[in-house]
Design a protein around this motif. Structure first.
Motif, mmCIF file in Angstrom:
data_model
loop_
_atom_site.group_PDB
_atom_site.id
_atom_site.type_symbol
_atom_site.label_atom_id
_atom_site.label_comp_id
_atom_site.label_asym_id
_atom_site.label_seq_id
_atom_site.Cartn_x
_atom_site.Cartn_y
_atom_site.Cartn_z
ATOM 1 N N MET A 1 16.828 -20.526 56.934
ATOM 2 C CA MET A 1 17.052 -19.820 55.699
ATOM 3 C C MET A 1 18.085 -20.554 54.839
ATOM 4 O O MET A 1 19.136 -20.917 55.320
ATOM 5 N N LYS A 2 17.750 -20.773 53.593
ATOM 6 C CA LYS A 2 18.679 -21.415 52.672
ATOM 7 C C LYS A 2 19.594 -20.359 52.071
ATOM 8 O O LYS A 2 19.217 -19.198 51.933
ATOM 9 N N LEU A 3 20.786 -20.806 51.678
ATOM 10 C CA LEU A 3 21.708 -19.850 51.056
ATOM 11 C C LEU A 3 21.230 -19.390 49.688
ATOM 12 O O LEU A 3 21.727 -18.418 49.151
ATOM 13 N N SER A 4 20.237 -20.088 49.122
ATOM 14 C CA SER A 4 19.682 -19.624 47.855
ATOM 15 C C SER A 4 18.731 -18.449 48.083
ATOM 16 O O SER A 4 18.321 -17.784 47.143
ATOM 17 N N ASP A 5 18.394 -18.189 49.332
ATOM 18 C CA ASP A 5 17.556 -17.047 49.707
ATOM 19 C C ASP A 5 18.386 -15.775 49.548
ATOM 20 O O ASP A 5 19.442 -15.635 50.162
ATOM 21 N N PRO A 6 17.928 -14.827 48.709
ATOM 22 C CA PRO A 6 18.714 -13.606 48.493
ATOM 23 C C PRO A 6 19.030 -12.846 49.784
ATOM 24 O O PRO A 6 20.117 -12.296 49.936
ATOM 25 N N ARG A 7 18.096 -12.826 50.723
ATOM 26 C CA ARG A 7 18.334 -12.124 51.982
ATOM 27 C C ARG A 7 19.449 -12.816 52.782
ATOM 28 O O ARG A 7 20.316 -12.144 53.345
ATOM 29 N N ALA A 8 19.450 -14.132 52.779
ATOM 30 C CA ALA A 8 20.511 -14.876 53.474
ATOM 31 C C ALA A 8 21.856 -14.627 52.804
ATOM 32 O O ALA A 8 22.878 -14.469 53.475
ATOM 33 N N ASN A 9 21.854 -14.576 51.475
ATOM 34 C CA ASN A 9 23.096 -14.303 50.747
ATOM 35 C C ASN A 9 23.634 -12.915 51.075
ATOM 36 O O ASN A 9 24.836 -12.734 51.252
ATOM 37 N N ARG A 10 22.734 -11.927 51.147
ATOM 38 C CA ARG A 10 23.154 -10.559 51.491
ATOM 39 C C ARG A 10 23.723 -10.514 52.902
ATOM 40 O O ARG A 10 24.745 -9.866 53.141
ATOM 41 N N SER A 11 23.076 -11.212 53.828
ATOM 42 C CA SER A 11 23.566 -11.240 55.211
ATOM 43 C C SER A 11 24.941 -11.889 55.284
ATOM 44 O O SER A 11 25.839 -11.382 55.948
ATOM 45 N N ARG A 12 25.098 -13.002 54.590
ATOM 46 C CA ARG A 12 26.389 -13.703 54.598
ATOM 47 C C ARG A 12 27.481 -12.806 54.004
ATOM 48 O O ARG A 12 28.571 -12.694 54.561
ATOM 49 N N GLN A 13 27.171 -12.167 52.883
ATOM 50 C CA GLN A 13 28.158 -11.285 52.253
ATOM 51 C C GLN A 13 28.477 -10.101 53.146
ATOM 52 O O GLN A 13 29.632 -9.681 53.253
ATOM 53 N N ALA A 14 27.470 -9.556 53.812
ATOM 54 C CA ALA A 14 27.700 -8.445 54.743
ATOM 55 C C ALA A 14 28.614 -8.889 55.879
ATOM 56 O O ALA A 14 29.503 -8.138 56.305
ATOM 57 N N LEU A 15 28.430 -10.105 56.363
ATOM 58 C CA LEU A 15 29.287 -10.625 57.441
ATOM 59 C C LEU A 15 30.725 -10.814 56.956
ATOM 60 O O LEU A 15 31.677 -10.502 57.679
ATOM 61 N N LEU A 16 30.889 -11.314 55.738
ATOM 62 C CA LEU A 16 32.237 -11.510 55.197
ATOM 63 C C LEU A 16 32.936 -10.169 54.983
ATOM 64 O O LEU A 16 34.107 -10.003 55.349
ATOM 65 N N THR A 17 32.221 -9.218 54.420
ATOM 66 C CA THR A 17 32.796 -7.890 54.199
ATOM 67 C C THR A 17 33.143 -7.234 55.533
ATOM 68 O O THR A 17 34.232 -6.672 55.692
ATOM 69 N N ALA A 18 32.229 -7.323 56.484
ATOM 70 C CA ALA A 18 32.486 -6.746 57.807
ATOM 71 C C ALA A 18 33.632 -7.469 58.497
ATOM 72 O O ALA A 18 34.447 -6.834 59.189
ATOM 73 N N GLY A 19 33.726 -8.782 58.311
ATOM 74 C CA GLY A 19 34.814 -9.544 58.921
ATOM 75 C C GLY A 19 36.173 -9.037 58.471
ATOM 76 O O GLY A 19 37.076 -8.821 59.281
ATOM 77 N N ILE A 20 36.311 -8.795 57.170
ATOM 78 C CA ILE A 20 37.578 -8.255 56.661
ATOM 79 C C ILE A 20 37.834 -6.883 57.269
ATOM 80 O O ILE A 20 38.925 -6.611 57.774
ATOM 81 N N GLU A 21 36.831 -6.029 57.225
ATOM 82 C CA GLU A 21 36.971 -4.667 57.745
ATOM 83 C C GLU A 21 37.361 -4.667 59.229
ATOM 84 O O GLU A 21 38.292 -3.970 59.637
ATOM 85 N N VAL A 22 36.676 -5.468 60.009
ATOM 86 C CA VAL A 22 36.916 -5.505 61.455
ATOM 87 C C VAL A 22 38.273 -6.128 61.769
ATOM 88 O O VAL A 22 39.046 -5.596 62.568
ATOM 89 N N PHE A 23 38.582 -7.269 61.135
ATOM 90 C CA PHE A 23 39.844 -7.958 61.439
ATOM 91 C C PHE A 23 41.064 -7.193 60.934
ATOM 92 O O PHE A 23 42.158 -7.346 61.474
ATOM 93 N N LEU A 24 40.891 -6.365 59.898
ATOM 94 C CA LEU A 24 42.003 -5.522 59.459
ATOM 95 C C LEU A 24 42.388 -4.521 60.547
ATOM 96 O O LEU A 24 43.565 -4.223 60.736
ATOM 97 N N VAL A 25 41.396 -4.023 61.257
ATOM 98 C CA VAL A 25 41.645 -3.045 62.319
ATOM 99 C C VAL A 25 42.022 -3.735 63.625
ATOM 100 O O VAL A 25 42.915 -3.302 64.341
#
Length: 187
Positions: A1-25
């Motif tokens: 999957m290329k990062l220009s793929d909207p689904r890949a972009n959503r997954s990456r953003q979800a991982l980044l958002t979750a990373g902040i949420e998880v690492f804060l706790v």
């Protein structure tokens, strides 16, 4: 999957958002915990981040970029010296919930050359503001610039810690940092 793929972009953003949420706790959280919160499978996770360190370093790069964006008005207003430092403290304190996890994970983040370069550039820009304040007579020229920059950096981290713990809000933290920096703690 290329990062220009909207689904890949959503997954990456979800991982980044979750990373902040998880690492804060839990700064010791695993990639599996991040993937679970992001709602993605392990294969998707590892397609974006092969290691926990890579995820942390990407979060650090994003956080530092967010700091740069928060400080754009400072540059646009062409503030200098003490006035610029006060503005900077007020601009970065609201980022506490975004950055707090880096307090305990900084040794991993700074292993990335790009993170180190951005952070060092930001410290150099702060040092230039301190020098301007010294030249204007609003900052004590008897203290080294390195000492003052380190003190400001420490005040930011202290403010983020207190905001995150609920001891104060971002505005109170910024005001306390300005007071401590420019007036000290004596009565």
């Amino acid at each position: 999957m290329k990062l220009s793929d909207p689904r890949a972009n959503r997954s990456r953003q979800a991982l980044l958002t979750a990373g902040i949420e998880v690492f804060l706790v839990n700064p010791n959280a695993s990639l599996t915990e991040v993937a679970n919160i992001a709602g993605v499978g392990r294969a998707t996770l590892y397609r974006h981040f092969e290691t926990r360190e890579q995820l942390i370093q990407e979060l650090a790069r994003e956080s530092l970029a967010l700091t740069d964006r928060a400080l754009e008005p400072l540059k646009a207003k062409k503030l200098k010296g003490r006035e610029a430092i006060e503005f900077m403290l007020h601009a970065v304190m609201p980022l506490a919930n975004r950055f707090h996890f880096l307090l305990s994970l900084w040794t991993i983040a700074e292993d990335d050359p790009e993170v180190s370069n951005i952070y060092n550039r930001q410290l150099e820009e702060l040092a230039a503001l301190v020098e301007q304040g010294k030249q204007a007579g609003s900052i004590n020229a008897g203290l080294t610039t390195t000492w003052i920059v380190t003190m400001i950096d420490s005040l930011v981290y202290a403010g983020w810690y207190l905001v995150r713990s609920g001891e104060c809000n971002a505005e109170e933290a910024a005001a306390s940092a300005v007071q401590s920096l420019f007036c000290g703690i004596s009565a």
